[in-house]
Design an enzyme around this catalytic site. Structure first.
Site, PDB file in Angstrom:
ATOM      1  N   TYR A   1      -5.863  -1.227  -6.957  1.00  0.00           N
ATOM      2  CA  TYR A   1      -5.319  -2.457  -6.352  1.00  0.00           C
ATOM      3  C   TYR A   1      -4.794  -2.251  -4.931  1.00  0.00           C
ATOM      4  O   TYR A   1      -4.835  -1.156  -4.403  1.00  0.00           O
ATOM      5  CB  TYR A   1      -4.367  -3.180  -7.294  1.00  0.00           C
ATOM      6  N   GLU A   2      -4.410  -3.341  -4.321  1.00  0.00           N
ATOM      7  CA  GLU A   2      -3.994  -3.326  -2.905  1.00  0.00           C
ATOM      8  C   GLU A   2      -5.093  -2.769  -1.998  1.00  0.00           C
ATOM      9  O   GLU A   2      -4.810  -2.079  -1.014  1.00  0.00           O
ATOM     10  CB  GLU A   2      -2.690  -2.509  -2.719  1.00  0.00           C
ATOM     11  N   GLY A   3      -6.334  -3.114  -2.321  1.00  0.00           N
ATOM     12  CA  GLY A   3      -7.476  -2.562  -1.579  1.00  0.00           C
ATOM     13  C   GLY A   3      -7.903  -1.268  -2.242  1.00  0.00           C
ATOM     14  O   GLY A   3      -7.144  -0.295  -2.248  1.00  0.00           O
TER      15      GLY A   3
ATOM     16  N   ARG B   1       0.832  -1.212   0.000  1.00  0.00           N
ATOM     17  CA  ARG B   1       0.000   0.000   0.000  1.00  0.00           C
ATOM     18  C   ARG B   1       0.863   1.257   0.000  1.00  0.00           C
ATOM     19  O   ARG B   1       0.558   2.233  -0.681  1.00  0.00           O
ATOM     20  CB  ARG B   1      -0.948  -0.024   1.216  1.00  0.00           C
TER      21      ARG B   1
END
Lengths: 595, 595
Positions: B438-440, B297
């Site tokens: 992406y990555e949440g 993140r």
């Protein structure tokens, strides 16, 4: 299932309930039309867009164009679609019947473009430019010129372009160097143009370029520019195609989006002579071209809006189908469709309001344009022209930037899938980006608005716009459901009028400071216009809420979007206006080396 | 001339003047290092990025990947670059020396990534993921697991991935279905994963997948997930490669950007059995994976920031070179470079402030991370961990969305040229878009911040953040040049603390309403953080203005960007906070059919 998605109820709500578009049939030019014929055209347009244009995306998405030795090969399906576009009357829909047009109001061109640009952005600039170029010849050309070119462009036998930009003359057209040398009844054209959409292709046997050039000895700058009709292949007096006219494509651009729309660099008269015909008055070329350019600016807004519209509806369909995660309030025990997640709904509601507001804004202006053209001379005609002139840069810049933003948010609704080509949204995003750049960058639009347009006709344009907003606020300030939104609009508009006066003052007093805040000022005008249009729709919808004909949710949606958009946007508009009024000169005073 | 552009003075100003990064060398783990060795690494990283990675873009831009029968062929230049990346120690720079790492502070990983992601986003996720995966094994694996895998990943012999997402488990990882069946000292893994960056490729002979799966009989949801090390090719006890491990790539995505980074769909154990090794504790897999995910993140923020940075500097170079139009104030008679036009400068100044603010924000957090890891237990160590945890979702969401916005504005500076592939900006724009997804997704980040993080450790994280801002404001409120900006920050922060309390309350009282405003609330935290970091840099710069060592413009730039950004952004932040505090429930109450 087509990629292109639209809810025609939204469109008809604006056309019929908000604008009453059949009123256009009272104008002399359209007295043979009625609401039914207009409706029919709308329905046919969406059918054509979905049936013929949408499937083109399958071939347009990859690098579909082949450039070789000055020639551009397009996908075969594009050629067929263009042919059909001409045959079925879509290019000529709003053209003069005397030259093969169908005689619909100009506004219907916008409806057609909403459908066609939404279905295939890459393709539709071809018919759209062809109409624009033909209309330009129709407006300013001699009878001979019109007879020779317009009918064959209206029916799609030939296509058209607008050739303005040169390597050294982009935003500053006054710098253009393409030369025109008189020779009997025509001119020899010599020069290079770049960024010419559909400047070279194999959809048609001829391409009619509308070219800005400088006649030998003409003044420098914008006052020495004339407009020429320059066919790719010479046209004999009998209308048959003759020799090639020495218009050579030297390459096409590789772009972020619009992969199937060839953006050409052209050289005129580099070999054995290129003939052009003067269109309109000598040295008045830029003014003439502005007819096409203003049309293109509005179409740019249409593109931004319609790509946003189909992006929103694709995202909506996805959020209804995709099941992921639990209901945050535990209303059900099962996993839910992601439309149940509030943050997803936030994005959906913003997109819905943005698209519907832009659509209303654009159609309202399109309606004014027909009135400005079709009404008998008088204050109402003048008022409509004032409004059209004032709104054009707002539409262009606001709808292009906001349309792009909607595509971005639509992608967000799909998560990682949105980034993949399996869904059309990443293409919409890439295609939409050009809208902020071409037909005059959005920065240029903001200087046009906050410079020329604020003071145009002694401030009459601004005054006409202010009257629209102020009259609406006065009429609706006691509305039972919407009065708080109306109050906020009224308050914000008041601040904006002060800002407009201050900007007028600064343009003379401190043009550098002025120019460093024209863009946020334009966006403030855009947001106020959005709030007005959304509230205006909500006023109509408020009377229908509770109806048991199945339209209840639809009308509730109009209310929700207006109340929410106004209450979450106008605070930002007010912040923006305060920003424009600040006296800081950091932008201007910062040393170049400090960047 | 490389595409990747950075002014190292900006970077060193943050590292040295603002943070004093050599203080990290006082930590036990880094006592063999000093400021000179750190500086050297920075300078080497930029040299490597420009010399080795930047040229990769020439081959990465087109659809560079060949997928055929489960195999992905990458450009040969990528293979060579990855080899060199390993050989030169870039993967292992911050790794444990006991396993072949170079032992630099974690923060230096961020510096390296700023350079490498900026130079070639497509490529750098390969070494970056490889380090992240190796670090995960290093943190949670057994000694045997570490010895078998970590050194070969640190030196780039093998690469690594993180395998979380499944077709039915994206944002909701609790739904994942990949199964792990125990068999002696290992497990059989069976399931499918999608969206796996560098999940299949030919850069290395083996790929080490870090896979989340559910051990037979484990609880459902997130509490039954374990972490496994799953090599593509089995590794014999002596470290030699053995049989294929039945990890099959079933396809790669066609994406908006990142064309040279293969995004793979993988099937584990679909044929003859796939072996995996448990890494860490049973059923603690998600918690373990969060080490890598939190790292990812922050790296996402780095990517957004560095693409923005090089986009800004490319736009800046263009605006200095491109001559077009007259000076609006008539200061010269000649045409001027477009950097002289105020609206262009407005875009440049915003980009400059956005990039520098994001960079400072990211490095400040990276600095805290090393302190949180390296300090002896005590309140200072805890405070740094609190700040790191609080800031991670803010960095991820704010820098991804803002990074994309900067790329958009950079393109605008180039007009139509910005849309063409001749310039790198359209690639930056396409590559940057993934960061919000992406990555949440950024929506998930906002719920993490306004949900979990606000209350984490009894509110200590929020408190630590508030203390930073409040302490700064108190210390600088009489600053001769910046006091007005400090006052605005103080005022806005005060509103934000109220908002945070209200959000905490609503999360319990009305989770639906709460969740419909978490995203704007996160953005408000982002803007306040930006204002703080920019003002903090300006405080330092204010003392240097007027110096005659040639640094005057540089420091004036820091002052201008802070004053202007704060004064034009915080009014919007306040509007945003007011929006978060509204009680309207349109988003939640709107009928699904009304969209």
């Amino acid at each position: 299932m087509t990629d292109f998605k639209i809810d025609l109820r939204d469109l008809f709500f604006i056309l019929k309930e908000q604008l009453g578009y059949s009123r256009l049939c009272r104008l002399d030019a359209f007295k043979d039309l009625n609401e039914r014929t207009l409706d029919l055209l709308v329905n046919e347009a969406v059918r054509f867009a979905k049936g013929v244009l949408d499937p083109l995306n399958a071939v347009s998405d990859a690098e579909a164009l082949l450039y070789e030795k000055g020639e551009v090969r397009c996908p075969v399906a594009f050629k067929k679609a263009f042919r059909q576009c001409g045959d079925d009357g879509w290019i000529a829909a709003v053209g003069d019947p005397a030259y093969g047009g169908q005689g619909f109001p100009l506004m219907m061109r916008i409806v057609i473009n909403e459908m066609m640009y939404g279905a295939c952005q890459s393709f539709n600039s071809a018919p759209s430019l062809t109409f624009g170029a033909a209309r330009l010849i129709h407006s300013f050309g001699t009878r001979a010129l019109k007879e020779r070119f317009v009918p064959k462009m209206f029916d799609g036998t030939w296509s058209g372009t607008m050739c303005l930009t040169e390597p050294g003359a982009g935003s500053d057209l006054g710098a253009l160097e393409t030369a025109a040398t008189p020779e009997g009844d025509h001119f020899y054209i010599k020069g290079s143009k770049i960024f010419i959409s559909w400047g070279e292709h194999d959809l048609t046997d001829n391409i009619i370029h509308l070219v800005l050039a400088r006649i030998d000895g003409a003044p420098s700058g914008t006052r020495g520019i004339s407009l020429f009709v320059v066919p790719k292949v010479r046209v004999e007096p009998d209308g048959m195609l003759g020799e090639p006219n020495d218009v050579v494509c030297t390459g096409i651009e590789h772009k972020c989006g619009l992969h199937a729309s060839p953006t050409a660099a052209l050289t005129f008269g580099g070999r054995d002579g290129c003939i052009g015909y003067l269109c309109g008055e000598e040295n008045k070329g830029l003014a003439h071209m502005f007819q096409m350019m203003n049309g293109a600016r509005i179409n740019t807004a249409v593109s931004g809006m319609t790509l946003a519209g189909t992006a929103y509806r694709n995202a909506l369909a996805y959020t209804r189908a995709r099941v992921q995660g639990r209901d945050i309030a535990g209303r059900t025990a099962e996993d839910v469709a992601i439309i149940r997640h509030p943050d997803v709904r936030r994005m959906l509601l913003w997109m819905k309001a943005a698209v519907d507001g832009m659509r209303s804004m654009i159609y309202t202006v399109a309606f004014w344009e027909d009135l400005a053209k079709g009404l008998n001379p008088g204050p109402e005609k003048t008022r409509c022209q004032d409004l059209l002139d004032f709104m054009t840069p707002i539409l262009k810049a606001y709808c292009s930037d906001t349309g792009f933003r909607v595509c971005e948010v639509a992608m967000q609704c799909l998560g990682g899938y949105g980034y993949c080509r399996d869904y059309p949204i990443e293409r919409y995003l890439r295609d939409a980006k050009i809208m902020s750049l071409y037909e005059g960058t959005n920065g240029i639009q903001s200087m046009d608005l906050m410079g020329r347009k604020l003071s145009l006709r002694n401030g009459a344009c601004l005054k006409a716009y202010q009257d629209e907003i102020d009259t609406f606020c006065a009429a609706r300030r006691e509305h039972p459901v919407l009065k708080e939104g109306v109050r906020q609009l009224h308050e914000t508009a008041g601040m904006l009028w002060v800002c407009a006066e201050e900007m007028k003052r600064r343009m003379k007093a401190d043009p550098l400071q002025w120019a460093s805040y024209t863009y946020p000022a334009l966006m403030a005008f855009g947001e106020v216009t959005m709030a007005w249009r959304l509230l205006d729709m909500a006023v109509i919808a408020a009377d229908r809420v509770g109806a048991e004909d199945g339209s209840d949710d639809f009308h509730r949606g109009k209310l929700c979007q207006a109340i929410w958009f106004v209450d979450t946007t106008l605070p930002h508009t007010q912040a923006r206006i305060r920003t424009c009024l600040r006296t800081g000169r950091e932008i201007v005073d910062m040393p170049d080396n400090a960047f």
